[in-house]
Scaffold this motif. Structure first.
Motif, PDB file in Angstrom:
ATOM      1  N   UNK A  70      -1.850  -7.671  -2.556  1.00  0.00           N
ATOM      2  CA  UNK A  70      -1.145  -8.492  -3.550  1.00  0.00           C
ATOM      3  C   UNK A  70      -2.066  -9.538  -4.174  1.00  0.00           C
ATOM      4  N   UNK A  71      -2.829 -10.246  -3.358  1.00  0.00           N
ATOM      5  CA  UNK A  71      -3.614 -11.376  -3.861  1.00  0.00           C
ATOM      6  C   UNK A  71      -4.845 -10.944  -4.655  1.00  0.00           C
ATOM      7  N   UNK A  72      -5.219  -9.670  -4.568  1.00  0.00           N
ATOM      8  CA  UNK A  72      -6.362  -9.200  -5.360  1.00  0.00           C
ATOM      9  C   UNK A  72      -5.914  -8.279  -6.489  1.00  0.00           C
ATOM     10  N   UNK A  73      -4.614  -8.190  -6.701  1.00  0.00           N
ATOM     11  CA  UNK A  73      -4.061  -7.356  -7.777  1.00  0.00           C
ATOM     12  C   UNK A  73      -3.446  -8.237  -8.853  1.00  0.00           C
ATOM     13  N   UNK A  74      -3.553  -7.815 -10.083  1.00  0.00           N
ATOM     14  CA  UNK A  74      -2.906  -8.555 -11.163  1.00  0.00           C
ATOM     15  C   UNK A  74      -1.410  -8.261 -11.163  1.00  0.00           C
ATOM     16  N   UNK A  75      -0.670  -9.122 -11.815  1.00  0.00           N
ATOM     17  CA  UNK A  75       0.775  -8.910 -11.910  1.00  0.00           C
ATOM     18  C   UNK A  75       1.075  -7.610 -12.653  1.00  0.00           C
ATOM     19  N   UNK A  76       0.262  -7.304 -13.661  1.00  0.00           N
ATOM     20  CA  UNK A  76       0.455  -6.055 -14.412  1.00  0.00           C
ATOM     21  C   UNK A  76       0.315  -4.844 -13.495  1.00  0.00           C
ATOM     22  N   UNK A  77      -0.666  -4.870 -12.600  1.00  0.00           N
ATOM     23  CA  UNK A  77      -0.847  -3.776 -11.645  1.00  0.00           C
ATOM     24  C   UNK A  77       0.335  -3.671 -10.692  1.00  0.00           C
ATOM     25  N   UNK A  78       0.791  -4.810 -10.198  1.00  0.00           N
ATOM     26  CA  UNK A  78       1.906  -4.826  -9.249  1.00  0.00           C
ATOM     27  C   UNK A  78       3.202  -4.341  -9.894  1.00  0.00           C
ATOM     28  N   UNK A  79       3.352  -4.595 -11.177  1.00  0.00           N
ATOM     29  CA  UNK A  79       4.567  -4.188 -11.881  1.00  0.00           C
ATOM     30  C   UNK A  79       4.711  -2.673 -12.015  1.00  0.00           C
ATOM     31  N   UNK A  80       3.633  -1.960 -11.809  1.00  0.00           N
ATOM     32  CA  UNK A  80       3.676  -0.502 -11.930  1.00  0.00           C
ATOM     33  C   UNK A  80       4.235   0.179 -10.679  1.00  0.00           C
ATOM     34  N   UNK A  81       4.439  -0.602  -9.621  1.00  0.00           N
ATOM     35  CA  UNK A  81       4.876  -0.047  -8.348  1.00  0.00           C
ATOM     36  C   UNK A  81       6.396  -0.046  -8.226  1.00  0.00           C
ATOM     37  N   UNK A  82       6.903   0.937  -7.504  1.00  0.00           N
ATOM     38  CA  UNK A  82       8.335   1.021  -7.208  1.00  0.00           C
ATOM     39  C   UNK A  82       8.551   0.539  -5.776  1.00  0.00           C
ATOM     40  N   UNK A  83       9.005  -0.715  -5.620  1.00  0.00           N
ATOM     41  CA  UNK A  83       9.148  -1.283  -4.284  1.00  0.00           C
ATOM     42  C   UNK A  83      10.482  -0.916  -3.632  1.00  0.00           C
ATOM     43  N   UNK A  84      11.201   0.019  -4.233  1.00  0.00           N
ATOM     44  CA  UNK A  84      12.398   0.590  -3.597  1.00  0.00           C
ATOM     45  C   UNK A  84      12.067   1.895  -2.876  1.00  0.00           C
ATOM     46  N   UNK A  85      10.812   2.308  -2.872  1.00  0.00           N
ATOM     47  CA  UNK A  85      10.427   3.611  -2.331  1.00  0.00           C
ATOM     48  C   UNK A  85      10.822   3.767  -0.866  1.00  0.00           C
ATOM     49  N   UNK A  86      10.411   2.828  -0.032  1.00  0.00           N
ATOM     50  CA  UNK A  86      10.723   2.918   1.395  1.00  0.00           C
ATOM     51  C   UNK A  86      12.226   2.869   1.643  1.00  0.00           C
ATOM     52  N   UNK A  87      12.904   1.945   0.981  1.00  0.00           N
ATOM     53  CA  UNK A  87      14.351   1.793   1.162  1.00  0.00           C
ATOM     54  C   UNK A  87      15.069   3.083   0.803  1.00  0.00           C
ATOM     55  N   UNK A  88      14.673   3.687  -0.302  1.00  0.00           N
ATOM     56  CA  UNK A  88      15.310   4.922  -0.771  1.00  0.00           C
ATOM     57  C   UNK A  88      15.138   6.040   0.258  1.00  0.00           C
ATOM     58  N   UNK A  89      13.935   6.138   0.792  1.00  0.00           N
ATOM     59  CA  UNK A  89      13.660   7.180   1.782  1.00  0.00           C
ATOM     60  C   UNK A  89      14.438   6.935   3.073  1.00  0.00           C
ATOM     61  N   UNK A  90      14.456   5.703   3.553  1.00  0.00           N
ATOM     62  CA  UNK A  90      15.142   5.384   4.801  1.00  0.00           C
ATOM     63  C   UNK A  90      16.648   5.570   4.687  1.00  0.00           C
ATOM     64  N   UNK A  91      17.178   5.278   3.517  1.00  0.00           N
ATOM     65  CA  UNK A  91      18.616   5.376   3.314  1.00  0.00           C
ATOM     66  C   UNK A  91      19.056   6.774   2.873  1.00  0.00           C
ATOM     67  N   UNK A  92      18.095   7.667   2.655  1.00  0.00           N
ATOM     68  CA  UNK A  92      18.417   9.014   2.200  1.00  0.00           C
ATOM     69  C   UNK A  92      19.037   9.027   0.812  1.00  0.00           C
TER      70      UNK A  92
END
Length: 278
Positions: free
Chosen positions: A96-118
């Protein structure tokens, strides 16, 4: 003289005797909820953690506080995420601290939740890492729930600058175990509540002394270190006491029976039901 008029005169007399401080307290905004339920990383059992969806859900279920974590990105933005890297929540490893906000915005941070919840992309759409500003804007749109901010990096001053710029002071608090960070909060604004996290094996008497010295309002104990005796000692010292992070129903019931003031949980809806039943 009627009873109502008599009571009104007594109230006026009390205000005049107590002076300006009492007037300020009476005039203060008391509309925020006070039920002792902190939605940990938002309502993170029902929505992906630390996302706007989780924060909105935490507000909707009626938690009096939602909690989030912050880092500073490489280009100086204060972003809401728990880990130093994005791999756990997004399935793609970015620091996180070495990535720009633009780079971080390209990620889907629901990925793990979606997989765990099926779930599917239809039932759980992609979610982006929000800015602290985004969450503050959401919280400031209502008057019931406040947000507790946990700085995971050295960014207390950055967060405080945003809070002041947005005039968000009355909607916020801070929580963390790092004494230096929580002391910095009080140095920058003594009116902002601090929830000081303590490990299970911490010396409760020393913690009380330190909290009083720094004007912290609440000690939040790791769930494994909570006892009825500790709760009584902390409350007797004029402090509030909480526990983190409690997701087991029986443990919630035990802590509530002990008289604990606050519980951090991924399941705020369940905890609110237990409090209502109690």
């Amino acid at each position: 003289m009627s009873l109502n008029r008599f009571n009104c005169r007594l109230l006026l007399l009390a205000i005049l005797v107590a002076g300006p401080f009492t007037v300020d307290v009476i005039a203060a905004d008391h509309s925020f909820l006070d039920n002792g339920v902190t939605a940990h990383r938002g309502n993170s059992s029902e929505q992906p953690e630390n996302t706007i969806a989780a924060m909105r859900s935490g507000i909707a279920v009626g938690a009096d506080w939602i909690e989030l974590d912050i880092f500073r990105s490489a280009d100086g933005e204060i972003v809401v995420i728990h880990d130093a890297t994005t791999n756990r929540v997004a399935g793609k490893n970015r620091t996180v601290e070495t990535s720009t906000y633009e780079t971080l915005q390209k990620l889907d941070v629901a990925t793990q939740f979606r997989q765990q919840q099926g779930q599917t992309l239809e039932t759980c759409p992609p979610r982006k890492i929000p800015l602290l500003r985004d969450v503050l804007k959401l919280v400031m749109s209502q008057q019931k729930t406040r947000v507790s901010i946990q700085p995971k990096s050295d960014c207390v001053a950055d967060a405080m600058a945003i809070i002041r710029e947005m005039n968000a002071e009355k909607w916020v608090g801070f929580n963390d175990g790092a004494l230096s960070k929580m002391a910095e909060v009080k140095q920058l604004d003594p009116t902002i509540p601090v929830f000081w996290d303590r490990p299970a094996n911490s010396n409760v008497m020393e913690d009380i002394q330190t909290a009083k010295q720094h004007r912290f309002e609440t000690l939040v104990l790791n769930e494994q270190g909570v006892t009825a005796e500790k709760i009584q000692l902390i409350q007797a010292a004029g402090l509030k006491v909480g526990a983190w992070t409690v997701n087991d129903r029986k443990q919630m019931e035990q802590f509530l029976a002990m008289g604990i003031d606050r519980i951090y949980t991924d399941h705020p809806r369940l905890l609110l039901k237990l409090i209502e039943a109690k």
